[in-house]
Motif scaffolding. Sequence first.
Motif, PDB file in Angstrom:
ATOM      1  N   LEU A   7       0.830  -1.206   0.000  1.00  0.00           N
ATOM      2  CA  LEU A   7       0.000   0.000   0.000  1.00  0.00           C
ATOM      3  C   LEU A   7       0.867   1.259   0.000  1.00  0.00           C
ATOM      4  O   LEU A   7       0.555   2.236  -0.691  1.00  0.00           O
ATOM      5  N   ILE A   8       1.955   1.240   0.756  1.00  0.00           N
ATOM      6  CA  ILE A   8       2.866   2.396   0.796  1.00  0.00           C
ATOM      7  C   ILE A   8       3.518   2.606  -0.569  1.00  0.00           C
ATOM      8  O   ILE A   8       3.595   3.735  -1.061  1.00  0.00           O
ATOM      9  N   VAL A   9       3.973   1.525  -1.204  1.00  0.00           N
ATOM     10  CA  VAL A   9       4.581   1.627  -2.536  1.00  0.00           C
ATOM     11  C   VAL A   9       3.554   2.160  -3.535  1.00  0.00           C
ATOM     12  O   VAL A   9       3.858   3.051  -4.346  1.00  0.00           O
ATOM     13  N   ALA A  10       2.339   1.631  -3.483  1.00  0.00           N
ATOM     14  CA  ALA A  10       1.286   2.094  -4.399  1.00  0.00           C
ATOM     15  C   ALA A  10       0.981   3.566  -4.167  1.00  0.00           C
ATOM     16  O   ALA A  10       0.814   4.333  -5.127  1.00  0.00           O
ATOM     17  N   ALA A  11       0.918   3.978  -2.920  1.00  0.00           N
ATOM     18  CA  ALA A  11       0.648   5.389  -2.606  1.00  0.00           C
ATOM     19  C   ALA A  11       1.778   6.278  -3.114  1.00  0.00           C
ATOM     20  O   ALA A  11       1.532   7.353  -3.677  1.00  0.00           O
ATOM     21  N   ALA A  12       3.026   5.841  -2.944  1.00  0.00           N
ATOM     22  CA  ALA A  12       4.169   6.621  -3.435  1.00  0.00           C
ATOM     23  C   ALA A  12       4.119   6.745  -4.950  1.00  0.00           C
ATOM     24  O   ALA A  12       4.372   7.825  -5.503  1.00  0.00           O
ATOM     25  N   ASN A  13       3.762   5.659  -5.632  1.00  0.00           N
ATOM     26  CA  ASN A  13       3.664   5.699  -7.091  1.00  0.00           C
ATOM     27  C   ASN A  13       2.539   6.628  -7.546  1.00  0.00           C
ATOM     28  O   ASN A  13       2.714   7.384  -8.506  1.00  0.00           O
ATOM     29  N   LEU A  14       1.404   6.580  -6.880  1.00  0.00           N
ATOM     30  CA  LEU A  14       0.295   7.485  -7.212  1.00  0.00           C
ATOM     31  C   LEU A  14       0.691   8.931  -6.943  1.00  0.00           C
ATOM     32  O   LEU A  14       0.370   9.826  -7.723  1.00  0.00           O
ATOM     33  N   LEU A  15       1.383   9.155  -5.852  1.00  0.00           N
ATOM     34  CA  LEU A  15       1.856  10.499  -5.503  1.00  0.00           C
ATOM     35  C   LEU A  15       2.786  11.021  -6.594  1.00  0.00           C
ATOM     36  O   LEU A  15       2.640  12.155  -7.063  1.00  0.00           O
ATOM     37  N   ASP A  16       3.724  10.186  -7.026  1.00  0.00           N
ATOM     38  CA  ASP A  16       4.661  10.585  -8.071  1.00  0.00           C
ATOM     39  C   ASP A  16       3.946  10.850  -9.398  1.00  0.00           C
ATOM     40  O   ASP A  16       4.315  11.764 -10.130  1.00  0.00           O
ATOM     41  N   ALA A  17       2.938  10.060  -9.698  1.00  0.00           N
ATOM     42  CA  ALA A  17       2.256  10.171 -10.990  1.00  0.00           C
ATOM     43  C   ALA A  17       1.241  11.311 -11.037  1.00  0.00           C
ATOM     44  O   ALA A  17       1.070  11.940 -12.073  1.00  0.00           O
ATOM     45  N   ARG A  91      13.416  16.911  -8.518  1.00  0.00           N
ATOM     46  CA  ARG A  91      13.034  16.893  -9.938  1.00  0.00           C
ATOM     47  C   ARG A  91      12.419  15.558 -10.346  1.00  0.00           C
ATOM     48  O   ARG A  91      11.508  15.518 -11.163  1.00  0.00           O
ATOM     49  N   GLU A  92      12.916  14.469  -9.790  1.00  0.00           N
ATOM     50  CA  GLU A  92      12.405  13.144 -10.140  1.00  0.00           C
ATOM     51  C   GLU A  92      11.109  12.805  -9.405  1.00  0.00           C
ATOM     52  O   GLU A  92      10.290  12.047  -9.923  1.00  0.00           O
ATOM     53  N   HIS A  93      10.934  13.354  -8.210  1.00  0.00           N
ATOM     54  CA  HIS A  93       9.754  13.064  -7.380  1.00  0.00           C
ATOM     55  C   HIS A  93       9.193  14.369  -6.803  1.00  0.00           C
ATOM     56  O   HIS A  93       9.205  14.550  -5.572  1.00  0.00           O
ATOM     57  N   PRO A  94       8.737  15.290  -7.633  1.00  0.00           N
ATOM     58  CA  PRO A  94       8.335  16.605  -7.115  1.00  0.00           C
ATOM     59  C   PRO A  94       7.227  16.555  -6.058  1.00  0.00           C
ATOM     60  O   PRO A  94       7.298  17.277  -5.064  1.00  0.00           O
ATOM     61  N   ALA A  95       6.227  15.720  -6.253  1.00  0.00           N
ATOM     62  CA  ALA A  95       5.136  15.658  -5.267  1.00  0.00           C
ATOM     63  C   ALA A  95       5.619  15.038  -3.957  1.00  0.00           C
ATOM     64  O   ALA A  95       5.242  15.486  -2.870  1.00  0.00           O
ATOM     65  N   ARG A  96       6.455  14.044  -4.057  1.00  0.00           N
ATOM     66  CA  ARG A  96       6.993  13.418  -2.846  1.00  0.00           C
ATOM     67  C   ARG A  96       7.926  14.394  -2.127  1.00  0.00           C
ATOM     68  O   ARG A  96       7.925  14.487  -0.896  1.00  0.00           O
ATOM     69  N   TYR A  97       8.707  15.138  -2.893  1.00  0.00           N
ATOM     70  CA  TYR A  97       9.590  16.138  -2.302  1.00  0.00           C
ATOM     71  C   TYR A  97       8.772  17.178  -1.533  1.00  0.00           C
ATOM     72  O   TYR A  97       9.114  17.546  -0.406  1.00  0.00           O
ATOM     73  N   ARG A  98       7.669  17.638  -2.142  1.00  0.00           N
ATOM     74  CA  ARG A  98       6.795  18.604  -1.443  1.00  0.00           C
ATOM     75  C   ARG A  98       6.206  17.993  -0.184  1.00  0.00           C
ATOM     76  O   ARG A  98       6.081  18.661   0.840  1.00  0.00           O
ATOM     77  N   LEU A  99       5.840  16.700  -0.247  1.00  0.00           N
ATOM     78  CA  LEU A  99       5.316  16.019   0.939  1.00  0.00           C
ATOM     79  C   LEU A  99       6.360  16.028   2.056  1.00  0.00           C
ATOM     80  O   LEU A  99       6.039  16.295   3.222  1.00  0.00           O
TER      81      LEU A  99
END
Length: 190
Positions: A7-17, A91-99
């Motif tokens: 679930l954490i991996v899926a959430a991270a992927n959705l966050l990135d996408a 740059r590679e994970h902008p939404a995760r970086y903001r999180l």
Amino acid sequence: MTTDKRLIVAAANLLDAGGEEAVTLRAVGHAAGVSHNAPYKHFANRSALLAAVATVSFSDLAEAMAAIRGSPRTPLEKLTAILDLFIDYSREHPARYRLLFNNPETAAAGGELKIKALETFDHFRSIVQECQQAGGLPDAPSETLASLIFATAHGLLAIESNGQLHPEKGLSSVKASMEILLALLTPAKM
């Protein structure tokens, strides 16, 4: 892999996408290949799931930083490599970086998330301290100097992500700007 980790991996992927708004418990369950109710059995709410993503992400950054710290590079090369790590990550994970670095809920969190965030900063502070001990940065409290460098890098990354980093304002890139800052901080040799 356990269901909570999936679930954490899926959430991270959705966050990135798709950014934070793409992360719903229902969407995460679907992306992880489990029932739409499964996330509710592992996380109290969406905020708890995002906190878990942030915890794992800070842990990954801390691991990468530990590898840089343990490398045979000079202290200043290590500091530059860690700054490059942050630039690349943003740059590679902008939404995760903001999180991780621009989310008030993440900043206010305690528990394991706070521990992992502080571990990440401690790696950064330790490298700043190594630079100071090698004479490459001024003699000041290492926590303060590390915080100033850290805040400058994150401020520049925020300006860049908002599309406001313009050469006509004297800021050609985050990397070049941080190199100038580090050069300004380097004590003058007599």
